[in-house]
Design a protein around this motif. Sequence first.
Motif, PDB file in Angstrom:
ATOM      1  N   GLU A  14       0.832  -1.203   0.000  1.00 52.93           N
ATOM      2  CA  GLU A  14       0.000   0.000   0.000  1.00 52.93           C
ATOM      3  C   GLU A  14       0.867   1.254   0.000  1.00 52.93           C
ATOM      4  O   GLU A  14       0.613   2.204  -0.747  1.00 52.93           O
ATOM      5  CB  GLU A  14      -0.946   0.021   1.195  1.00 52.93           C
ATOM      6  CG  GLU A  14      -1.898   1.189   1.149  1.00 52.93           C
ATOM      7  CD  GLU A  14      -2.964   1.150   2.229  1.00 52.93           C
ATOM      8  OE1 GLU A  14      -3.687   2.153   2.357  1.00 52.93           O
ATOM      9  OE2 GLU A  14      -3.083   0.127   2.942  1.00 52.93           O
ATOM     10  N   LEU A  17       2.362   1.754  -3.473  1.00 52.95           N
ATOM     11  CA  LEU A  17       1.372   2.255  -4.423  1.00 52.95           C
ATOM     12  C   LEU A  17       1.130   3.745  -4.209  1.00 52.95           C
ATOM     13  O   LEU A  17       1.128   4.529  -5.150  1.00 52.95           O
ATOM     14  CB  LEU A  17       0.056   1.484  -4.281  1.00 52.95           C
ATOM     15  CG  LEU A  17       0.087   0.019  -4.716  1.00 52.95           C
ATOM     16  CD1 LEU A  17      -1.201  -0.684  -4.312  1.00 52.95           C
ATOM     17  CD2 LEU A  17       0.318  -0.101  -6.204  1.00 52.95           C
ATOM     18  N   ARG A  18       0.965   4.126  -2.959  1.00 49.54           N
ATOM     19  CA  ARG A  18       0.719   5.547  -2.657  1.00 49.54           C
ATOM     20  C   ARG A  18       1.933   6.407  -3.022  1.00 49.54           C
ATOM     21  O   ARG A  18       1.776   7.533  -3.473  1.00 49.54           O
ATOM     22  CB  ARG A  18       0.340   5.717  -1.204  1.00 49.54           C
ATOM     23  CG  ARG A  18      -1.036   5.139  -0.888  1.00 49.54           C
ATOM     24  CD  ARG A  18      -1.518   5.528   0.490  1.00 49.54           C
ATOM     25  NE  ARG A  18      -2.730   4.856   0.856  1.00 49.54           N
ATOM     26  CZ  ARG A  18      -3.958   5.192   0.458  1.00 49.54           C
ATOM     27  NH1 ARG A  18      -4.117   6.210  -0.357  1.00 49.54           N
ATOM     28  NH2 ARG A  18      -5.008   4.516   0.852  1.00 49.54           N
ATOM     29  N   GLU A  20       3.786   6.084  -5.477  1.00 51.96           N
ATOM     30  CA  GLU A  20       3.767   6.293  -6.929  1.00 51.96           C
ATOM     31  C   GLU A  20       2.571   7.141  -7.358  1.00 51.96           C
ATOM     32  O   GLU A  20       2.289   7.275  -8.547  1.00 51.96           O
ATOM     33  CB  GLU A  20       3.753   4.949  -7.666  1.00 51.96           C
ATOM     34  CG  GLU A  20       5.026   4.151  -7.507  1.00 51.96           C
ATOM     35  CD  GLU A  20       6.252   4.890  -8.024  1.00 51.96           C
ATOM     36  OE1 GLU A  20       6.120   5.687  -8.964  1.00 51.96           O
ATOM     37  OE2 GLU A  20       7.341   4.669  -7.468  1.00 51.96           O
ATOM     38  N   VAL A  22      -0.674   6.603  -6.572  1.00 52.34           N
ATOM     39  CA  VAL A  22      -1.897   5.843  -6.784  1.00 52.34           C
ATOM     40  C   VAL A  22      -2.860   6.116  -5.639  1.00 52.34           C
ATOM     41  O   VAL A  22      -2.510   5.988  -4.473  1.00 52.34           O
ATOM     42  CB  VAL A  22      -1.602   4.328  -6.870  1.00 52.34           C
ATOM     43  CG1 VAL A  22      -2.887   3.522  -6.926  1.00 52.34           C
ATOM     44  CG2 VAL A  22      -0.722   4.035  -8.070  1.00 52.34           C
ATOM     45  N   LEU A  24      -6.139   4.792  -3.815  1.00 54.73           N
ATOM     46  CA  LEU A  24      -6.837   3.513  -3.715  1.00 54.73           C
ATOM     47  C   LEU A  24      -8.319   3.746  -3.427  1.00 54.73           C
ATOM     48  O   LEU A  24      -8.663   4.520  -2.549  1.00 54.73           O
ATOM     49  CB  LEU A  24      -6.212   2.656  -2.609  1.00 54.73           C
ATOM     50  CG  LEU A  24      -4.745   2.302  -2.829  1.00 54.73           C
ATOM     51  CD1 LEU A  24      -4.179   1.577  -1.617  1.00 54.73           C
ATOM     52  CD2 LEU A  24      -4.579   1.451  -4.072  1.00 54.73           C
ATOM     53  N   VAL A  59      -6.410  -3.560  -8.058  1.00 57.97           N
ATOM     54  CA  VAL A  59      -5.468  -4.202  -7.147  1.00 57.97           C
ATOM     55  C   VAL A  59      -6.234  -5.264  -6.376  1.00 57.97           C
ATOM     56  O   VAL A  59      -7.250  -4.965  -5.738  1.00 57.97           O
ATOM     57  CB  VAL A  59      -4.844  -3.187  -6.155  1.00 57.97           C
ATOM     58  CG1 VAL A  59      -3.910  -3.906  -5.180  1.00 57.97           C
ATOM     59  CG2 VAL A  59      -4.116  -2.084  -6.907  1.00 57.97           C
ATOM     60  N   ILE A  88      -3.296  -5.771 -10.725  1.00 58.10           N
ATOM     61  CA  ILE A  88      -2.155  -6.046  -9.844  1.00 58.10           C
ATOM     62  C   ILE A  88      -2.655  -7.033  -8.810  1.00 58.10           C
ATOM     63  O   ILE A  88      -3.494  -6.705  -7.971  1.00 58.10           O
ATOM     64  CB  ILE A  88      -1.639  -4.768  -9.170  1.00 58.10           C
ATOM     65  CG1 ILE A  88      -1.198  -3.744 -10.218  1.00 58.10           C
ATOM     66  CG2 ILE A  88      -0.495  -5.105  -8.209  1.00 58.10           C
ATOM     67  CD1 ILE A  88      -0.858  -2.385  -9.645  1.00 58.10           C
ATOM     68  N   LEU A 126       7.631  -3.536  -8.191  1.00 62.21           N
ATOM     69  CA  LEU A 126       6.265  -3.037  -8.044  1.00 62.21           C
ATOM     70  C   LEU A 126       6.227  -1.537  -8.329  1.00 62.21           C
ATOM     71  O   LEU A 126       5.400  -1.075  -9.111  1.00 62.21           O
ATOM     72  CB  LEU A 126       5.739  -3.311  -6.632  1.00 62.21           C
ATOM     73  CG  LEU A 126       4.349  -2.737  -6.328  1.00 62.21           C
ATOM     74  CD1 LEU A 126       3.292  -3.362  -7.209  1.00 62.21           C
ATOM     75  CD2 LEU A 126       4.016  -2.949  -4.857  1.00 62.21           C
ATOM     76  N   SER A 127       7.130  -0.778  -7.735  1.00 62.48           N
ATOM     77  CA  SER A 127       7.164   0.671  -7.953  1.00 62.48           C
ATOM     78  C   SER A 127       7.351   1.005  -9.428  1.00 62.48           C
ATOM     79  O   SER A 127       6.701   1.903  -9.968  1.00 62.48           O
ATOM     80  CB  SER A 127       8.281   1.313  -7.131  1.00 62.48           C
ATOM     81  OG  SER A 127       7.987   1.193  -5.759  1.00 62.48           O
ATOM     82  N   VAL A 130       4.104   0.153 -11.435  1.00 61.73           N
ATOM     83  CA  VAL A 130       2.987   1.013 -11.059  1.00 61.73           C
ATOM     84  C   VAL A 130       3.185   2.422 -11.625  1.00 61.73           C
ATOM     85  O   VAL A 130       2.232   3.054 -12.084  1.00 61.73           O
ATOM     86  CB  VAL A 130       2.809   1.059  -9.531  1.00 61.73           C
ATOM     87  CG1 VAL A 130       1.856   2.161  -9.103  1.00 61.73           C
ATOM     88  CG2 VAL A 130       2.306  -0.283  -9.039  1.00 61.73           C
TER      89      VAL A 130
END
Length: 134
Positions: A14, A17-18, A20, A22, A24, A59, A88, A126-127, A130
């Motif tokens: 999480e 993702l944030r 980058e 993103v 949610l 996700v 994802i 992942l980074s 994303v």
Amino acid sequence: MRRGMDFGELGDVEGALRAEGVGLAPISTGEGSLVAGGVTVLATATATDIVEGRLKGLVVPGGSADEAGLAAVRSLVDLARANSLAVIALADAVAVAAESFGVAAEAHGAVFSDGGVTLLNEGAQLSKIVSAIA
């Protein structure tokens, strides 16, 4: 995603993702809101948001243990695939998404798209992926 979920070498998914950029938007796969650790998480997105193009990806953190939950997750993954959204998948959701996309995948996480599958085994991967989606 629930607190305490272990994504192995991917680490804090999480947070990654944030980082980058993103945002949610939880989608409930059950009848109502999710209550985890005394915290209620309200769904802020629906399957309609997938169909109408308001989301860039789906996700799927995994953790659906019962058959009804798995069916709901499969339905969302199939809908995302049908609408050309990246999926994802993390933990046990990798197998669910792989089945939907008709590919083989075994990793801590994976990104599925029309172009195939990218396996994720560490946070840096992942980074990178994303940032390309966002």
